[in-house]
Design an enzyme around this catalytic site. Structure first.
Site, mmCIF file in Angstrom:
data_model
loop_
_atom_site.group_PDB
_atom_site.id
_atom_site.type_symbol
_atom_site.label_atom_id
_atom_site.label_comp_id
_atom_site.label_asym_id
_atom_site.label_seq_id
_atom_site.Cartn_x
_atom_site.Cartn_y
_atom_site.Cartn_z
ATOM 1 N N HIS A 60 -11.136 -20.942 -96.810
ATOM 2 C CA HIS A 60 -12.550 -20.539 -96.751
ATOM 3 C C HIS A 60 -12.785 -19.057 -97.015
ATOM 4 O O HIS A 60 -11.956 -18.232 -96.662
ATOM 5 C CB HIS A 60 -13.114 -20.897 -95.372
ATOM 6 C CG HIS A 60 -12.912 -22.336 -95.016
ATOM 7 N ND1 HIS A 60 -11.847 -22.767 -94.246
ATOM 8 C CD2 HIS A 60 -13.600 -23.445 -95.361
ATOM 9 C CE1 HIS A 60 -11.901 -24.089 -94.117
ATOM 10 N NE2 HIS A 60 -12.955 -24.525 -94.798
ATOM 11 N N SER A 70 -16.795 -28.093 -95.001
ATOM 12 C CA SER A 70 -16.578 -26.965 -94.095
ATOM 13 C C SER A 70 -17.137 -25.650 -94.620
ATOM 14 O O SER A 70 -17.265 -24.688 -93.868
ATOM 15 C CB SER A 70 -15.081 -26.805 -93.818
ATOM 16 O OG SER A 70 -14.372 -26.692 -95.029
ATOM 17 N N ASP A 81 -9.562 -17.689 -94.309
ATOM 18 C CA ASP A 81 -8.348 -18.411 -93.965
ATOM 19 C C ASP A 81 -7.793 -19.049 -95.236
ATOM 20 O O ASP A 81 -8.208 -18.682 -96.338
ATOM 21 C CB ASP A 81 -8.602 -19.442 -92.853
ATOM 22 C CG ASP A 81 -9.594 -20.520 -93.275
ATOM 23 O OD1 ASP A 81 -9.924 -20.609 -94.478
ATOM 24 O OD2 ASP A 81 -10.049 -21.284 -92.404
#
Ligand SMILES: *[C@@H]1O[C@H](CO)[C@@H](O)[C@H](O)[C@H]1NC(C)=O
Ligand SMILES: *[C@@H]1O[C@H](CO)[C@@H](O)[C@H](O)[C@H]1NC(C)=O
Ligand SMILES: *[C@@H]1O[C@H](CO)[C@@H](O)[C@H](O)[C@H]1NC(C)=O
Ligand SMILES: *[C@@H]1O[C@H](CO)[C@@H](O)[C@H](O)[C@H]1NC(C)=O
Length: 364
Positions: A332, A40, A329
Site C-alpha cells: 500500500h 484495502s 507497507d
C-alpha cells in the site's frame, strides 16, 4: 487624497465580491455524498468487523500519522485515497458500512455517504472470498440502503440524491496479485488475457448493476504499476519492478477504460472519470525528487529485504520520514502518496485522468 479615500471602499468591494463568490461556491456544492467500493486501498475499517478475516490493519504501526495516532483499519500510516477524495469534494470521509449501528437511522446515515470497501476484495468474487466483503456483497449492501432511501424519501428524491452523488471504485489489484503468485499449473490453464477478460466481464455486471441502482457519476481508479510495489520487487532477484505484473495491470486498466467508454455510449446520462494511476505513480518512481520522495522501492514499515517480507506489524521496522516514502507497507502507498494521487485525480488532466477529472465530474 481622493485616491486614498477610495482605497478602503475598493478593498471592501473586493472583499464583498470574494465573499460572495465563496458563498456561492459553497451553496453550489453539487455532490451530496460519496459511496466507495473496493479493496484495502480504500478500506476505512470494514475488515475490523470481519471476525473471520486476517486481512486487518487495526494495529500499529498502521495509523501512526492518522489524527489521534491510532490504527483505524486503514492499510496506511494515515489517510487513504477514499479519505482524500471525500475531503476534496468537501465531504466528510464516509464511515465503514459495517460500523453503522443496527439501531441507527439508516436513511440519515446513508444520505451522508458510506464506504463499503474491504481489504482483500477483488473484481472476481472468488478472490480471497473467505477474507473480505466481496464486491457483489458490497453492492448488495448498497442495494439494501438504496431500497430504504426510495421507501423513505420517495423515488424522485432518492434518485436525485443518488444521481448527484459520486461512486468511487478502487479494485482489481488483488485478482492480479493472486494470479501472479498462483501455482504455475493455474497460470498455464488460465492465460493472463483470459484472467483480464473475466475480470472485465465481471466488472461490466457490477457497473451495470450500480447504474441500475441509480449511480450516474462514477470514478474508477486503475490498478496502476502494482509490479513496482515492494512485495513484487522483493520477489525479483534484481529488486526491479515485475514487468509481467505491470503488463497484466496495464491490460486490465485499458479494459476498464474501454468498458467505461462503451457504457457511456450505451447509457448517455452517465459520466465518469478514469484515473490512470500508472502514469501518475510511475512519474514518482522515475523522478522521486520532483515529487518530494527519496525512497520509491522499499516499504516504510515492514521487515527484511525492502521491508517487504511481511506486513506492517507492531514488531516491524518503521521508517522515520514517512512523507519521503512512496510505499507504506509491502502493497500500500503512504498517506503522502495517496494525497498526491488524489490531487491529480481531482484536478489533473489527460493522460492522467480522463475524459474529465473528479472536480469536473462533481460540478456536473
Ligand atoms: C489445470 O487443468 C488441468 C486439466 O484440465 C486440471 O487437471 C488441473 O487441476 C488444472 N489446474 C489448476 C491449478 O487449475
Ligand atoms: C517469487 O515468488 C514465487 C512464488 O511465491 C517463488 O516461487 C519464486 O521463487 C519467487 N522468486 C524470487 C526471485 O524470489
Ligand atoms: C496509462 O498510462 C500509461 C503510461 O503513460 C499508458 O501506457 C497506458 O496506455 C495508460 N492506460 C490507459 C488505460 O489509458
Ligand atoms: C455528461 O454526460 C452528459 C450526457 O451524456 C453529456 O451531455 C455531458 O457532456 C457529459 N459531461 C461531460 C463533462 O463530459
Amino acid at each position: 487624497m481622493a485616491s486614498k479615500s477610495l482605497r478602503p471602499h475598493t478593498e471592501l468591494l473586493v472583499f464583498a465580491v470574494c465573499y460572495c463568490i465563496l458563498f456561492m461556491t459553497q451553496v453550489k456544492a453539487k455532490v451530496p455524498a460519496i459511496y466507495v467500493f473496493g479493496d484495502s486501498l480504500a478500506d476505512v475499517g470494514n475488515n475490523d468487523y470481519l471476525e473471520f478475516s486476517f486481512l486487518k490493519a487495526n494495529f500499529p504501526h498502521n495509523g501512526v500519522d492518522y489524527p489521534g495516532g491510532k490504527a483505524t483499519g486503514r492499510f496506511s500510516n494515515g489517510k487513504n485515497c477514499a479519505d482524500f477524495l471525500a475531503e476534496r469534494l468537501g465531504l466528510p470521509s464516509p464511515p465503514p458500512y459495517l460500523s453503522i449501528p443496527a439501531n441507527s437511522n439508516i436513511t440519515q446515515v446513508f444520505l451522508k455517504g458510506v464506504n463499503f470497501a474491504s481489504g482483500g476484495a477483488g473484481v472476481l468474487d472468488s478472490t480471497r472470498a473467505d477474507q473480505c466483503l466481496k464486491l457483489t456483497k458490497q453492492i448488495d449492501y448498497y442495494s439494501t440502503m438504496y431500497t430504504d432511501l426510495v421507501e423513505k424519501l420517495g423515488f424522485i428524491q432518492a434518485r436525485d440524491h443518488i444521481s448527484m452523488s459520486i461512486f468511487a471504485f478502487i479494485i482489481g489489484s488483488n485478482d492480479i496479485l493472486d494470479y501472479v503468485k498462483s501455482s504455475s499449473s493455474y497460470q498455464l490453464n488460465v492465460t493472463a488475457e483470459q484472467l483480464v477478460g473475466s475480470m472485465i466481464s465481471s466488472l461490466e455486471v457490477h457497473l451495470k448493476r450500480i447504474y441500475n441502482l441509480g449511480a450516474r457519476k462514477i470514478i474508477f481508479v486503475g490498478t496502476g504499476p502494482i509490479g513496482c510495489c515492494p512485495q513484487q520487487r522483493e520477489n525479483s532477484t534484481s529488486g526491479e519492478c515485475s514487468a509481467r505484473t505491470n503488463s497484466i495491470s496495464a491490460q486490465y486498466d485499458s479494459g476498464v477504460a474501454s468498458l467505461l467508454h462503451e457504457m457511456k455510449s450505451e447509457f448517455n446520462d452517465m459520466n465518469y472519470s478514469f484515473f490512470n494511476s500508472s502514469s501518475t505513480l510511475m512519474e514518482y518512481i522515475e523522478s522521486p525528487d520532483a515529487h518530494g520522495f527519496t525512497d520509491v522501492k522499499a516499504a516504510c514499515c515492514g521487515i527484511g529485504n525492502l521491508n517487504a517480507l511481511i506486513a506492517c506489524l507492531p514488531v516491524s521496522r518503521l521508517c522515520e520520514d514517512r512523507t519521503s516514502y512512496v510505499f507504506w507497507d509491502l502493497y500500500h502507498p503512504t498517506e503522502a502518496t495517496a494525497r498526491l494521487l488524489t490531487e491529480t485525480m481531482f484536478s489533473g488532466s489527460r493522460p492522467y485522468v480522463f475524459p474529465i477529472n473528479v472536480k469536473q465530474l462533481g460540478d456536473l
